[in-house]
Design an enzyme around this catalytic site. Sequence first.
Site, PDB file in Angstrom:
ATOM      1  N   TYR A  31     -26.283  -2.331  43.607  1.00 41.10           N
ATOM      2  CA  TYR A  31     -26.038  -3.140  42.399  1.00 41.10           C
ATOM      3  C   TYR A  31     -24.773  -2.683  41.676  1.00 41.10           C
ATOM      4  O   TYR A  31     -23.932  -3.502  41.293  1.00 41.10           O
ATOM      5  CB  TYR A  31     -27.244  -3.055  41.463  1.00 41.10           C
ATOM      6  N   SER A  55     -21.973  -6.636  34.100  1.00 45.29           N
ATOM      7  CA  SER A  55     -23.095  -5.800  33.645  1.00 45.29           C
ATOM      8  C   SER A  55     -22.533  -4.493  33.113  1.00 45.29           C
ATOM      9  O   SER A  55     -21.387  -4.127  33.430  1.00 45.29           O
ATOM     10  CB  SER A  55     -24.004  -5.496  34.847  1.00 45.29           C
TER      11      SER A  55
END
Length: 263
Positions: free
Chosen positions: A155, A142
């Site tokens: 995250y 990501s």
Amino acid sequence: SWLEDNSVVVTGAGSGLGRAIVRRFVEEGAQVVAFDKSEDKLHDLKDKLGDTVETVAGDVRSTADNDRACARAVEAFGKLDTFIGNAGLWDFNRSLPDTPAEQLASGFDELFGVNVKGYVLGVKAALPALRASRGSVVLTLSNAAFYPGGGGPLYVASKHAGVGLVKQLAYELAPEVRVNGVAPGGMDTDLRGPAALGLSDTAIGEVIPINDLMAQGSALRIAPQPEDYVGAYVLLAAKAQSVTVTGSVFDVSSFGILPRFNG
Ligand code: NAD
């Protein structure tokens, strides 16, 4: 086509990016096992793509389920060339100050269980077959693998951990197996969060106007759809195209470039 007769396992294949990977890989000639925890999504995928795709319902946090998915590829297609770890949870930007202490340990375990342990167990399950085929691993990371603000600490730390996995596994598994990552940016998918944080009932697009944010706030002024990120996976999985590539993370997010004020 670049992936003719490649046998591939994709985790989190039921929707969003994983589903787009499955569609494109089939177009490129691959034979795919779609692995997801949602039986409904897998039924829908099978309806659309038919016999080109095998489906396995299971949890990426389970050794047995990862073993089943990889074994299915070998049974159905005779080998496994590429393992794509992609199933993930997001934390909806929940900050440390805003996370109740009583949710923190369980929220951490659930998110890291999918985003990090799921990748470790998946590669372990795929390894014997990947060694035999001189295959490769591609892990979905990501923008949050490089930059802050794409999530909360859980995250962002999980995706940074993914960079470590790519580097260490590329080192350990060379010269037989290449290991790389792809780091996409925002997209409107069914991405959800840990139940332990109360974040399992809403998808990213229901909470954040992600297409508008990307179109207005990203350097290239586009709102990418999942299929727009898939080219990097094709390139990395295709042996002949990436013969020298291992330990690399392809940042396809563009988040390293700030938007121009007058652009
Ligand atoms: P998505 O929710 O549409 O797809 C993820 C799939 O994983 C779902 O089908 C879900 O059922 C499955 N899944 C979740 N937990 C699982 C488990 N324990 N076992 C098996 N399957 C499980 O979301 P997406 O956005 O396509 O996410 C795919 C990847 O892309 C994730 O790794 C995510 O972190 C990453 N990513 C997404 C964005 C974004 O903005 N959507 C941005 C950067 C990176």
